[in-house]
Motif scaffolding. Structure first.
Motif, short mmCIF file in Angstrom:
data_model
loop_
_atom_site.label_atom_id
_atom_site.label_comp_id
_atom_site.label_asym_id
_atom_site.label_seq_id
_atom_site.Cartn_x
_atom_site.Cartn_y
_atom_site.Cartn_z
N THR A 78 11.29 -0.59 3.89
CA THR A 78 10.55 0.55 4.64
C THR A 78 9.18 0.75 4.26
OG1 THR A 78 11.46 2.31 3.26
CG2 THR A 78 12.82 1.24 5.25
N ALA A 79 8.89 0.37 3.09
CA ALA A 79 7.67 0.54 2.52
C ALA A 79 6.65 -0.01 3.06
CB ALA A 79 7.47 0.57 0.79
N VAL A 80 6.05 0.12 4.43
CA VAL A 80 4.95 -0.63 5.16
C VAL A 80 3.62 0.17 4.82
CG1 VAL A 80 4.30 -1.06 7.55
CG2 VAL A 80 6.75 -0.82 7.01
N GLU A 81 2.63 -0.65 4.31
CA GLU A 81 1.40 0.02 4.35
C GLU A 81 0.45 -0.33 5.60
OE1 GLU A 81 -0.33 1.52 1.70
OE2 GLU A 81 1.55 1.39 0.18
N VAL B 290 -3.63 12.52 -3.64
CA VAL B 290 -2.71 11.62 -3.12
C VAL B 290 -1.65 11.09 -4.19
CG1 VAL B 290 -2.38 9.22 -2.14
CG2 VAL B 290 -4.59 10.68 -1.57
N TYR B 291 -0.41 11.37 -4.00
CA TYR B 291 0.66 10.80 -4.99
C TYR B 291 1.55 10.03 -4.16
CZ TYR B 291 4.03 10.62 -8.37
OH TYR B 291 4.94 10.26 -9.52
N LEU C 267 8.07 7.32 -1.98
CA LEU C 267 7.67 8.83 -1.92
C LEU C 267 6.15 8.80 -1.78
CD1 LEU C 267 8.05 11.89 -2.11
CD2 LEU C 267 7.84 11.85 -4.69
N GLU C 268 5.67 9.60 -0.76
CA GLU C 268 4.27 9.90 -0.60
C GLU C 268 4.02 11.45 -0.54
OE1 GLU C 268 3.26 8.22 3.05
OE2 GLU C 268 3.88 5.80 2.39
N VAL C 269 3.00 11.77 -1.19
CA VAL C 269 2.38 13.29 -1.03
C VAL C 269 0.96 13.28 -0.78
CG1 VAL C 269 2.67 15.40 -2.07
CG2 VAL C 269 4.26 13.91 -2.40
N TYR D 20 9.27 10.35 2.67
CA TYR D 20 10.23 9.70 1.89
C TYR D 20 10.92 8.72 2.51
CZ TYR D 20 13.42 8.88 -2.14
OH TYR D 20 13.92 8.42 -3.26
N ARG D 21 11.06 7.40 2.11
CA ARG D 21 11.72 6.48 2.78
C ARG D 21 12.74 6.00 2.04
NH1 ARG D 21 5.95 3.51 4.01
NH2 ARG D 21 5.95 4.51 1.88
#
Length: 804
Positions: free
Chosen positions: A32-35, A568-569, A574-576, A640-641
């Motif tokens: 699911t980690a699509v850029e 950006v984290y 996880l992305e924040v 979060y994926r």
């Protein structure tokens, strides 16, 4: 909400450590980690959403379609916390052309692009009591969601990169590109709600707003790996009514119609690309939408002074119709000349609005009055020729080659107002009653305008990877307009990656918004009865003799300074992101209050009367510069994926926006300031609309789940309270803090057919009711017009999709 956002940031930081070990294991294999690669806000190819110097949200076609509404603006407002889409009613043409706002600023302070090219504004200028009063903005709902691949929202000032209007940010609508395959979708929905108003606390059941939609798209293969994607879309929405009871009738009953307008739209879009060789290609698109709307004005009861009992013995409810034609065309070529990548294009956009009035009358014609009228039209056209060039540039000591971009643009705009039929505006002389069609007096021959302007611009943009960790982007743009002169804007943005997981980014930029032709030249005149005398009042261009005698000047551009700082984290799924901003805007363009004179009134009114008497009017309003504002805010996005194997895949998002605007200066004119008691040019209602007309806090918590053929989306949207201001503070009221829950469940049969059922506003949430003491005896306005999520209640729907 401030506390919630602070806790959200703290919780996110503490979650980093807890999730790191798991995230490192999942990162390499997480499907699911699509850029998502983006093109908005950067001219460097290959940048992902999380690698950009500026904050960019990406909303894909699945997210747009997995909800009950097919209106693009409505769909975006439930996905992007910084974007709001009120649903005003009883505000004439704005009922059908409703504006969206980004970061609480005016609708026309956000630039909308179509496939990266400047989109055209609507012909409508919003002059009524809705959020965005005085603006002339792009109508997002002219683009059907079925035609889109994704939407990119740049949440940062970008006038130095894209030109006028990009003060709050940029919305880039990316059309679908497909060489094969296709899909068809049909949906049905209606409001199933209980309406409780101030005068009807027992409530009434409502089953209205029945909505049908159908869309189809197909990809076609063109030679040499070219593509042609064609989309057709149709929707039909019936009206809703959330009026209160009228206390002027015994027993009390609903006499108005306050809610969504009746709208039918038909759209067709085509997007194509065709390689011409190894390095060159042609591209282009064409789109057309036909939208017919019908909204209601305030009711005229049987006892109304301007009712003709011989025509309407029970009174009447005037209807305002809009017939909108919207066009988009583009043709361009892109290719390489040595180290240079060249993109040359020509685009054209047009928006035409024809107004009509029915179930009405012109009281000054008496019993012989028609009951339906053609009230005139407005037309806006825009043609743009642009040349964009990029090339890599080696700079000694820099870690990587820089990207140099430069280019030029020429734009031609025109605006036209055409008069309605004579009976829609003329005074028939019957019993000294009001002239013009009740509900919407037609444009007069004296209101007709046909104006145009052109401008050219030059820009340069240098994006440099100075070190392996530091990226710096510097841009500047020069614009010259034929009607007000030239301006130059600049921007510097930077990003520093401390680690692969953590980065700091920020920007400082200047911006501007050119006064729209609609704001410069819109004019409308109506006849009101004042002290028993038929009197002309109206909205006049700032350069007209009427406005200038009151001290108005030719409009100048708005100017802004934007500051932003963010982090950006990311680690595994996880992305924040957290982005704080401040936007200072000087010389905002606003529509003045009504400036009324009187031969027997106060000293000020008599002075105004003397000024206006040579021009045959006693009341006037006009557009004027002079409002300064400061907007501060914070955007937070946590995503979060998770692929939980047997339990399915989860995509979880928590996003919030805090936004606060303060008016720091109000407009004046030398002429009006010299009067005994200077009249207010921009009153408390308009000031408070700027400051509290959109929610200061908004958050969206959503979860998307899929497991084999099953899927579901659950979304909670929380809105801070919004003020509905009035002329005096005692009549102000608030929408209240509200939370709206949307739920959709899906089942796929085989590989192609998907059936979905869902509910928007599952628990039938409403804003606070309009107090009976504030509402007129007609009881039309049952709920606040400024409500950020509307006031229609629960919407149930079902949708069937088939892909091939």
């Amino acid at each position: 909400m401030r506390i919630k956002l602070a806790l959200l940031a703290a919780a996110s930081a503490s979650a980093f450590a807890a999730s790191s070990a798991y995230a490192q294991d999942v990162a390499a294999t997480d499907p699911t980690a699509v850029e998502e690669l983006v093109v908005t806000g950067t001219r460097t190819a290959g940048r992902s959403r999380l690698d950009t110097v500026s904050p960019v949200d990406v909303v894909d076609s699945k997210a747009l379609t997995r909800q009950g509404s097919t209106e693009l603006a409505q769909a975006l407002s439930t996905l992007a916390p910084s974007l709001n889409f009120p649903r005003p009613s009883a505000v004439d043409g704005t009922d059908s052309v409703r504006p969206a706002t980004l970061r609480g600023l005016a609708p026309d302070q956000t630039l909308v692009l179509l496939n990266g090219k400047r989109g055209h504004a609507a012909a409508l200028v919003n002059i009524n009591g809705a959020v965005g009063r005085g603006s002339a903005a792009f109508d997002l709902n002219t683009i059907p969601t079925a035609a889109l691949d994704r939407v990119e929202i740049l949440r940062e000032g970008a006038a130095a990169q894209y030109g006028s209007d990009a003060i709050a940010g940029v919305v880039n609508l990316r059309l679908r590109q497909a060489r094969s395959g296709g899909g068809a979708t049909a949906s049905y929905g209606l409001y199933d709600t209980e309406v409780k108003t101030a005068r009807d606390t027992d409530g009434r059941k409502a089953h209205d707003g029945v909505t049908y939609t159908a869309s189809i798209w197909q990809g076609f293969t063109l030679p040499k790996d070219g593509f042609l994607t064609v989309t057709g879309d149709w929707s039909k929405r019936n009206p809703t009514n959330r009026s209160d009871l009228s206390s002027a009738i015994t027993p009390n009953k609903v006499t108005g119609r306050y809610g969504d307008a009746e709208v039918e739209s038909k759209s067709i879009f085509a997007n194509a690309g065709l390689p011409l060789g190894e390095t060159w290609s042609l591209y282009g698109w064409a789109g057309y939408q036909k939208r017919e709307g019908e909204s209601a004005a305030f009711p005229r009861l049987a006892s109304n002074a301007n009712n003709i009992a011989a025509i309407y013995p029970q009174g009447f409810l005037p209807k305002i119709t809009t017939d909108i034609d919207d066009y988009n065309f583009a043709l361009g070529t892109k290719g390489e000349i040595g180290a240079y990548t060249v993109d040359a294009s020509v685009t054209y956009g047009e928006n035409d609005i024809d107004y009509g009035v029915k179930d009405s009358l012109n009281a000054s014609y008496g019993p012989t009055s028609p009951t339906a009228f053609y009230a005139g039209s407005m037309k806006y056209r825009q043609a743009v020729a642009s040349l964009d060039i990029t090339r890599p540039l080696e700079i000694a000591a820099f870690a990587q080659p820089s990207t140099l971009a430069f280019g030029a643009e020429y734009r031609k705009e025109s605006y036209e107002i055409l008069a309605g039929e004579t009976a829609s505006w003329a005074n028939g002389g019957y019993n000294n009653l009001a002239a013009g069609a009740q509900g919407f007096p037609g444009f007069r021959p004296s209101n007709e305008v046909d104006v145009s302007r052109d401008n050219y611009s030059l820009y340069v943009d240098l994006d440099s990877q100075v070190t392996d960790k530091l990226d710096v982007d510097v841009a500047a743009r020069f614009e010259d307009y034929s009607d007000f002169g030239s301006t130059t804007t600049g921007k510097i943005a930077a990003r520093y990656d401390f680690t692969d997981s953590f980065a700091l980014r920020g920007a400082v930029s200047t911006g501007f918004r050119a006064p729209a032709l609609q704001q410069q030249y819109f004019t409308a005149t109506s006849t009101n009865i004042i002290s028993g005398v038929a009197t002309e009042v109206g909205t006049f261009p700032a350069t007209s003799a009427v406005s200038q005698v009151l001290g108005a000047k030719a409009l100048e551009p708005e100017e802004s300074t934007n500051y932003s700082l963010g982090v950006v984290y990311r680690r595994g799924p996880l992305e924040v992101t957290l982005d704080a901003y401040q936007i200072d805007i000087d010389n905002r363009i606003v529509l003045s209050e009504n400036i009324q004179g009187s031969a027997t009134g106060t000293a000020t009114q008599q002075a105004i009367y003397t000024l206006l008497q040579p021009y045959g009017v006693t009341t006037a309003r006009f557009f004027i510069n002079g409002v300064d504002t400061t907007t501060k805010g914070l955007d937070v996005v946590v995503r979060y994926r998770l692929d939980a194997e047997a339990a399915g895949r989860f995509d979880l998002t928590l996003a919030g926006n805090y936004n606060e605007t303060e008016v720091t200066r109000l407009p004046t004119t030398n002429t009006l300031s010299s009067l005994p008691v200077p009249p207010t040019l921009f009153g408390r209602v308009n000031v408070l609309t700027f400051e509290r007309g959109t929610p200061r806090t908004k958050f969206v918590a959503s979860g998307d789940w899929s497991n084999g053929p099953w899927g579901a989306t659950l979304k909670l949207t929380g809105y801070g309270t919004v003020l509905q201001p009035n002329a005096t503070a005692s009549l102000d009221y608030w929408t209240g803090r509200k939370a709206v829950i949307d739920l959709e469940a899906r089942r796929t049969f085989g590989e192609n057919l998907t059936w979905a059922v869902g509910a928007n506003n599952l628990f039938d949430e409403y804003p606070n009711r309009t107090p009976a003491a504030v509402n007129s005896t007609s009881g039309v306005v049952g709920f606040p017009n400024y409500s950020p999520f509307g006031f229609n209640g629960r919407f149930l729907y079902t949708r069937v999709s088939y892909n091939w």
